[in-house]
Design an enzyme around this catalytic site. Structure first.
Site, mmCIF file in Angstrom:
data_model
loop_
_atom_site.group_PDB
_atom_site.id
_atom_site.type_symbol
_atom_site.label_atom_id
_atom_site.label_comp_id
_atom_site.label_asym_id
_atom_site.label_seq_id
_atom_site.Cartn_x
_atom_site.Cartn_y
_atom_site.Cartn_z
ATOM 1 C CG ASN A 111 6.066 4.161 -8.266
ATOM 2 O OD1 ASN A 111 5.990 3.481 -7.235
ATOM 3 N ND2 ASN A 111 5.179 4.049 -9.236
ATOM 4 C CG HIS A 113 3.669 0.615 -12.703
ATOM 5 N ND1 HIS A 113 2.583 0.801 -11.870
ATOM 6 C CD2 HIS A 113 3.187 0.111 -13.857
ATOM 7 C CE1 HIS A 113 1.482 0.441 -12.513
ATOM 8 N NE2 HIS A 113 1.814 0.015 -13.709
ATOM 9 C CB SER A 140 8.795 0.848 -15.550
ATOM 10 O OG SER A 140 8.270 0.152 -16.648
ATOM 11 C CG ASP A 149 1.436 4.258 -12.414
ATOM 12 O OD1 ASP A 149 2.136 4.387 -11.404
ATOM 13 O OD2 ASP A 149 0.387 3.599 -12.448
HETATM 14 C C1 GAR Z 1 5.449 -4.578 -6.645
HETATM 15 O O1 GAR Z 1 5.152 -5.477 -7.668
HETATM 16 C C2 GAR Z 1 5.395 -3.156 -7.159
HETATM 17 O O2 GAR Z 1 5.845 -3.020 -8.475
HETATM 18 C C3 GAR Z 1 3.923 -2.878 -7.066
HETATM 19 O O3 GAR Z 1 3.527 -3.457 -5.849
HETATM 20 C C4 GAR Z 1 4.353 -4.580 -5.572
HETATM 21 C C5 GAR Z 1 4.918 -4.407 -4.190
HETATM 22 O O4 GAR Z 1 5.631 -5.538 -3.801
HETATM 23 N N1 GAR Z 1 3.653 -1.463 -7.107
HETATM 24 C C6 GAR Z 1 2.580 -0.949 -7.685
HETATM 25 O O5 GAR Z 1 1.722 -1.635 -8.204
HETATM 26 C C7 GAR Z 1 2.507 0.552 -7.626
HETATM 27 N N2 GAR Z 1 1.548 1.031 -8.539
HETATM 28 P P1 GAR Z 1 6.522 -5.524 -2.495
HETATM 29 O O6 GAR Z 1 5.673 -4.921 -1.377
HETATM 30 O O7 GAR Z 1 6.832 -6.976 -2.254
HETATM 31 O O8 GAR Z 1 7.736 -4.699 -2.772
#
Ligand code: GAR
Length: 223
Positions: A111, A113, A140, A149
């Site tokens: 994952n 985060h 991370s 997480d």
């Molecule tokens: C990213 O910033 C990722 O880290 C976050 O969602 C966004 C997705 O962007 N993930 C979380 O918050 C998971 N808990 P993307 O769809 O453009 O890759």
């Protein structure tokens, strides 16, 4: 496609910019992997368009069509069973997975985060960092365990927080780093350099007592 490439399933819920960065690094030959499928729980996630443009099979599994998490996950498993998946990459996938699901794919789920874990688990990390007045933020990559997480960290990247930042400006700065550390972690996993053993992330057979920190040297691995 090189032979013996590592088969990946990418789970998304939104824009899919992390998916795109992995697609791009595979296409550029930096990662020996094959994204076998992209699964979204949101029918209109833009990441689905990105996958289709790259000729990657897509599956929509809308959680709203299920009355239980179990049935939602059974459909995920049914899709994954079609492909010979080695790694599940959660890339902005905004559904919590059950312990049963996570245990089934133990050690094979990563994952990303948007915070320097263990700080700021959960949602709205950028606003919370700004509210707290932190001067440093980041992202991370970690192995997924049933503690949300909190699985073992693999790699982190830091960014400076400016006083004038809005949550969106800060998010964009963090995303730039996400697009480097996630392909790196996937590359290491697919090269069998990264593994989850004895409750710890291991890189090159050594347990990672803390996350690898992104450096310019590491960035050159993707050039
Ligand atoms: C990213 O910033 C990722 O880290 C976050 O969602 C966004 C997705 O962007 N993930 C979380 O918050 C998971 N808990 P993307 O769809 O453009 O890759």
């Amino acid at each position: 496609m090189p032979e013996n490439s590592c088969k990946i399933a990418v789970f998304i819920s939104g824009g899919g910019s992390n998916l795109q960065s992995i697609i791009d690094h595979i296409e550029q030959g930096h990662i020996n992997a094959d994204i076998a499928c992209v699964i979204s729980n949101k029918p209109n996630a833009y990441g689905l368009v990105r996958a289709q443009k790259a000729n990657i099979p897509t599956h929509i599994n809308d959680h709203k069509n299920h009355t239980t998490r179990e049935s939602f996950e059974l459909e995920l498993i049914k899709t994954l069973d079609v492909y010979n998946i080695k790694l599940i990459v959660l890339a902005g996938f905004m559904r919590v997975l059950s312990t049963t699901f996570i245990n089934k794919y133990h050690g094979n789920i990563l994952n990303i985060h948007p915070s320097l874990l263990p700080k700021y688990t959960g949602l709205n990390t950028h606003s919370r960092v700004l509210e707290a007045g932190d001067t440093e933020h980041g992202c991370s990559v970690h192995f997924v365990t049933s503690d949300l997480d909190e699985g073992p960290l693999v790699i982190q990247a830091k960014v400076k927080v400016n006083k004038s930042d809005s949550p969106d400006v800060l998010a964009a700065r963090v995303l730039e780093k996400e697009h480097i550390i996630y392909p790196l972690a996937v590359k290491w996993f697919c090269e069998n350099r990264l593994a989850f053993k004895n409750s710890k992330a291991h890189l090159d057979d050594s347990p990672l007592e803390q996350a690898v920190l992104l450096t310019q040297d590491l960035e050159t691995l993707l050039k």
